[in-house]
Scaffold this motif. Structure first.
Motif: not given
Ligand code: UDX
Length: 436
Positions: A357-384
């Motif tokens: 759902a990334i493409d749909n989410a990005q079109a509706a909420h461009p203000q959020l950050g996105y990562a296609r790969e799960r592990d890229d999203a996890l990298r350096e996160a303070d919370a999941v």
């Protein structure tokens, strides 16, 4: 049989492809040229398991075609009406403009003996009104609600739990019901219950089914609130309740609640129609169901804030999931995205990931950050935060591997889908919803 399907969204596209797969000649019609072009090229305009397979087979066999011209529906024995009925802007009722426009446009092409079969979810009373609208064409209206779940739409269309057909009393109605029985011959022969009702009951079945399912989810989420206040665990409670065969475990999944293109708007439209009928008191509980549901999103955000010591401003938060449920790229009224948007609103550095759902989410909420790969999203996160229970997060994500990627081992399980003990054993601070 020759069938037309008017409206090729989640419901209509799947219905058209499924009907072609059981041997009918089907024309799918939609006003959206891009959607029609995609479907005619065998590409599903949304993520739905097995749909492209059915499209490919149907197109190759020549039994499935698509068009933007409603006049191409002429000559079909049954016209399925599958257009959307969204929530009206600024209100709770269903917006019937697409239903009315489709029927108005279809009227000149209806022939005596044709059957118009309504599948869209409509307020009770709509079918009787549409029957008047097509009066004079010699066609007969029946109501044939659809109960498909996104992600299981092909399965649910080909092997439904039950078929419901509502018709007006009389010979024409009886004949139209038999036409529908022929359309669904393969399922009927396989033993699928085929219920014949009046028009109003058929319309109500759909609204009532959605109201019941939404109530079941909000019931367990209300119990989650009690569990939070009393130190109990709502998932164990749901397991124990679920063994009671009168209750059953399905739809007792607690967490951030229900969303999507159907349940939220359908229960609101159902309540709005009941109010019009002077029966507000009969649906008062649905307002409660809705507010319990929306409170769970607040609760998930609060859990993240508390877990990060009261402030999320500038903290990096990995949000696992954007779709309103797994096996879907649908973000309509997605509780998952709502949680992400609220955290962003509090100043968090939110990174959303989702397998579909990334493409749909990005079109509706461009203000959020996105990562296609799960592990890229996890990298350096303070919370999941897990907000959609995709297998990629629920089953395949190792707490040890994730622990090596993040900055802080804090996880909020918004779907109560993780093994809390395993995450804690890997050094994580685990927070479920309504779980100890
Ligand atoms: C729903 C109905 O199931 C279907 O019969 C109707 O035709 C359309 O609406 P769908 O919107 O595809 O189908 O989703 P469903 O699988 O029912 O889930 C709806 C929402 O409830 C999702 O956000 C899901 O995550 C949530 N849910 C479901 C829970 O929170 N807990 C559960 O136990 C089950």
């Amino acid at each position: 049989m020759r069938l037309s399907v008017i409206g090729c969204g989640y419901l209509g596209a799947v219905h058209a492809a499924a009907m072609a797969s059981i041997g009918h000649d089907v024309i799918g019609i939609d006003v959206d040229e891009r959607k029609v072009a995609a479907l005619a090229a065998g590409t599903a305009p949304f993520f739905e398991p097995r749909l492209e397979e059915l499209l490919a087979d149907g197109l190759a066999s020549g039994r499935l075609t698509f068009s933007t011209r409603l006049e191409d529906a002429a000559g079909s024995e049954v016209h399925f009406l599958a257009v959307g009925t969204p929530q009206i802007p600024g209100g709770h009722a269903a917006d019937l403009r697409y239903v009315d426009a489709a029927v108005d446009a279809l009227v000149p092409h209806l022939r005596p003996g044709d059957v118009l079969a309504g599948k869209s979810t409509v307020p009770v009373g709509t079918a009787a009104r549409l029957a008047e609208q097509i009066d004079g064409t010699g066609a007969t209206l029946v109501w044939n609600p659809e109960f498909l779940r996104e992600g299981w739409a092909v399965h649910d269309t080909l092997t439904p739990d039950r078929l419901v057909v509502g018709a007006a009393a009389g010979e024409d109605g009886d004949r139209a019901v038999e036409v529908l029985r022929s359309v669904y011959r393969s399922a009927v022969d396989a033993g699928t219950p085929f219920l014949v009702t009046d028009l109003a009951t058929a319309e109500l079945v759909k609204g009532a089914a959605n109201a019941f399912l939404a109530t079941k989810i909000s019931f367990i989420n209300a119990m989650a609130e009690i569990a939070e206040a009393s130190g109990a665990d709502v998932t164990l409670l749901a397991d124990a309740l679920g063994y009671d065969t009168r209750i059953g475990r399905r739809y007792l999944g607690s967490g951030i609640g229900f969303g999507g293109g159907c349940l939220p708007k359908d229960i609101r439209a159902f309540a709005a129609r009941a109010e019009e009928l002077g029966r507000s008191e009969s649906v008062g509980f649905l307002r409660e169901v809705d507010s319990i549901n929306l409170r769970r999103r607040d609760r998930a955000v609060q859990l993240v804030v508390d877990a990060l010591g009261g402030l999320v401003f500038g903290r990096r938060i990995a949000v696992l999931g954007a779709a309103f449920k797994p096996f879907s790229d649908d973000i309509r009224d997605s509780p998952a995205l709502d949680v992400a948007v609220r955290l962003r609103g509090l100043g968090a550095d939110v990174v959303v990931t989702d397998p579909a759902a990334i493409d749909n989410a990005q079109a509706a909420h461009p203000q959020l950050g996105y990562a296609r790969e799960r592990d890229d999203a996890l990298r350096e996160a303070d919370a999941v935060v897990v907000v959609t229970e995709w297998d990629e997060y629920r089953r395949d994500l190792s707490p040890v591997l994730a622990g090596g990627l993040v900055r802080g081992r804090v996880i909020i399980d918004g779907r109560n889908c993780l093994d809390a003990a395993a995450w804690r054993a890997a050094g994580w601070q685990y927070h479920g919803m309504g779980r100890r």
